[in-house]
Design an enzyme around this catalytic site. Sequence first.
Site, short mmCIF file in Angstrom:
data_model
loop_
_atom_site.label_atom_id
_atom_site.label_comp_id
_atom_site.label_asym_id
_atom_site.label_seq_id
_atom_site.Cartn_x
_atom_site.Cartn_y
_atom_site.Cartn_z
N GLU A 198 -8.14 2.76 9.62
CA GLU A 198 -7.57 1.62 10.32
C GLU A 198 -7.76 1.77 11.84
O GLU A 198 -7.46 2.80 12.40
CB GLU A 198 -6.07 1.58 9.99
CG GLU A 198 -5.41 0.28 10.23
CD GLU A 198 -3.92 0.32 9.83
OE1 GLU A 198 -3.27 1.36 10.05
OE2 GLU A 198 -3.43 -0.70 9.33
N LYS A 218 16.47 1.30 10.34
CA LYS A 218 15.99 2.03 11.51
C LYS A 218 14.77 1.32 12.10
O LYS A 218 13.71 1.27 11.47
CB LYS A 218 15.56 3.46 11.11
CG LYS A 218 15.04 4.25 12.29
CD LYS A 218 14.28 5.46 11.83
CE LYS A 218 12.96 5.65 12.53
NZ LYS A 218 12.81 5.22 13.89
N GLU A 276 5.09 -0.54 2.48
CA GLU A 276 4.09 -1.48 3.00
C GLU A 276 3.32 -0.73 4.08
O GLU A 276 3.81 -0.60 5.19
CB GLU A 276 4.78 -2.70 3.62
CG GLU A 276 5.42 -3.63 2.62
CD GLU A 276 4.39 -4.40 1.81
OE1 GLU A 276 3.20 -4.38 2.16
OE2 GLU A 276 4.79 -5.00 0.81
P1 NAD Z 1 4.81 4.90 11.63
O1 NAD Z 1 4.57 5.32 10.23
O2 NAD Z 1 4.46 5.81 12.72
O3 NAD Z 1 6.34 4.52 11.83
C1 NAD Z 1 7.02 3.63 10.96
C2 NAD Z 1 8.49 3.99 10.93
O4 NAD Z 1 8.65 5.23 10.25
C3 NAD Z 1 9.10 4.18 12.31
O5 NAD Z 1 10.40 3.62 12.36
C4 NAD Z 1 9.15 5.69 12.44
O6 NAD Z 1 10.14 6.16 13.33
C5 NAD Z 1 9.48 6.09 11.01
N1 NAD Z 1 9.19 7.48 10.69
C6 NAD Z 1 8.30 8.30 11.28
N2 NAD Z 1 8.34 9.52 10.71
C7 NAD Z 1 9.29 9.47 9.74
C8 NAD Z 1 9.79 10.41 8.79
N3 NAD Z 1 9.31 11.66 8.72
N4 NAD Z 1 10.74 10.01 7.94
C9 NAD Z 1 11.22 8.75 7.97
N5 NAD Z 1 10.80 7.82 8.86
C10 NAD Z 1 9.83 8.17 9.74
O7 NAD Z 1 4.03 3.51 11.77
P2 NAD Z 1 3.81 2.66 13.10
O8 NAD Z 1 2.81 3.34 13.95
O9 NAD Z 1 5.12 2.28 13.65
O10 NAD Z 1 3.20 1.31 12.50
C11 NAD Z 1 1.85 1.06 12.36
C12 NAD Z 1 1.48 1.13 10.91
O11 NAD Z 1 2.28 0.22 10.16
C13 NAD Z 1 0.06 0.69 10.67
O12 NAD Z 1 -0.58 1.58 9.79
C14 NAD Z 1 0.20 -0.66 10.02
O13 NAD Z 1 -0.87 -1.03 9.20
C15 NAD Z 1 1.46 -0.50 9.26
N6 NAD Z 1 2.05 -1.81 8.96
C16 NAD Z 1 1.99 -2.25 7.67
C17 NAD Z 1 2.51 -3.49 7.35
C18 NAD Z 1 2.47 -4.00 5.93
O14 NAD Z 1 3.17 -4.96 5.64
N7 NAD Z 1 1.70 -3.40 5.04
C19 NAD Z 1 3.09 -4.28 8.33
C20 NAD Z 1 3.14 -3.79 9.62
C21 NAD Z 1 2.61 -2.54 9.93
#
Ligand code: NAD
Length: 493
Positions: free
Chosen positions: A386, A176, A251
């Site tokens: 962050e 997804k 991650e």
């Molecule tokens: P997010 O957590 O909002 O979304 C990530 C994914 O999770 C999306 O596809 C979203 O639709 C899905 N999601 C949301 N709610 C869900 C649920 N209840 N159940 C299952 N899936 C769900 O994160 P974002 O805003 O897209 O990304 C930014 C974050 O990602 C930042 O905190 C960043 O640090 C982190 N990030 C970490 C790494 C790493 O390797 N550690 C790399 C890139 C980004």
Amino acid sequence: MSGDLRSEYRFFVNGEWVSTPELRPIVDPSTGQVVARVPDATAAHVNDAIASARQAQAAWGRKSPLERAVVMKRVAALIRRDVERLARIVSIEQGKPLKESRGEVGGSAGFFDYFAEFARRIQGEILPSDFPGEQIWIQRLPIGVVGAIIPWNYPSALVARKVAPSLIAGNTVVLKPHEETPLSALELAHLFEEAGVPKGVVNIVTGSGKVVGEAITVSPDIALITMTGSVPTGKTIMARAAVNLTPVSLELGGKAPFIVLEDADIDLAVRSAVTSRYMNCGQVCICNERTLVHESIYDVFVEKFIAASKALKVGLPLDEATDIGPKVSLAELEKVERKVEEAVTAGAKVALAGGRPQNAPTKGGFWFTPTVLTGVDTDSDIMRSEIFGPVVPIVPITSFDHALSIANDTRYGLSAYVFTNNMRTIMRAVNEVAFGEVYINRVGPEGVQGFHTGYGDSGPGGDDGIHGLETFLAKKTVYLNYSGGQTVPLMPY
Ligand code: NAD
């Protein structure tokens, strides 16, 4: 808007392109304009995808790793063939400058090439038995269907980071993408199809986290959930996955300290700190989130950092000269703006006033220019949570121990940077900086052969390299008696 985009997108289940009446508008963050529409899948579509992935896994897992690698190398070659078009799509849907998008897409090809190399390297082990005439084997096997959930900041590379190790391991995937940036994943799905990835082996399902993400998370037929994203979502996923005891690899976010000591090469440190803060408009989990600079060079460092920040060109993502594109969305822009306001209320001084530019490259885009804060309280929110934007607090430190006490005082533990030429300090940093990834005298990004892993709130698990691949493999222990008789003492019936 652009000839690079398709007129209509569909999601990809069991080798079929599927649509629904519910179409989600995809917005170009540099203009605020809708550039495409993508269907929102339902939980039933996710379950179809998981069922097809389950069915496809048996045949895919039976292929030799070398046969799987041949397909993966074709994927890598197709990505390289289309790198310019794919890079423009990354820039259009996510907003990063084209020169960065090219690197991202090249990296996507690199994941497939790198993991294809494991075709002859996924090895088992033979252990000595306690009994003669026996061998004990540990085999590495596919685990089944992988559920992959990714964020918006690397919409191409993160697809590859999850799909490539899954494929070489013999697993199948339901992935997804983030609902705001699904185009790159769907474009890659077209290349998977063209490369001959069998039906059902990779499924890309688009839609919200609440519907599509949750359906993946709660399915008893998913063998591993690998998710990259925010801490709150990671916690929700882990809690829901617990119902089926599904393993999770997360991650999550970061709050990287960027430590510059008195003996560092100051120009290298400034250039690196600038790159590490502003790449992808500050929207990288390993970004420099807190710059900690020795007091003896603090004023010079801040002056040079501000000058370098001002020299960066904020502009349209597709413009070759652009260094910083827009934020990904209005919500993210407003979040960063709020964080700066709160920091100022808490006493921070604005040393470089960025924020929403007056002469923005476009009217409707989500622009936010470099902002530097000084005089911040190390306990304030801007130093603890962050930022994920082009804003950095720069804090003076009196010694390496002082820097260490600030750096390690966090719930995050993903990446850290140390700039010094003192070998003893370097070795102390290696041992005492409590982060999963430590960069000494250089910036990221991480290498595919490393292990991208964090501690604490940065999430359990990790990607890349041989340790990342292990997550995607099951182990089976075989006790083999070839003696022709009894080896292990039996119950005295
Ligand atoms: P997010 O957590 O909002 O979304 C990530 C994914 O999770 C999306 O596809 C979203 O639709 C899905 N999601 C949301 N709610 C869900 C649920 N209840 N159940 C299952 N899936 C769900 O994160 P974002 O805003 O897209 O990304 C930014 C974050 O990602 C930042 O905190 C960043 O640090 C982190 N990030 C970490 C790494 C790493 O390797 N550690 C790399 C890139 C980004």
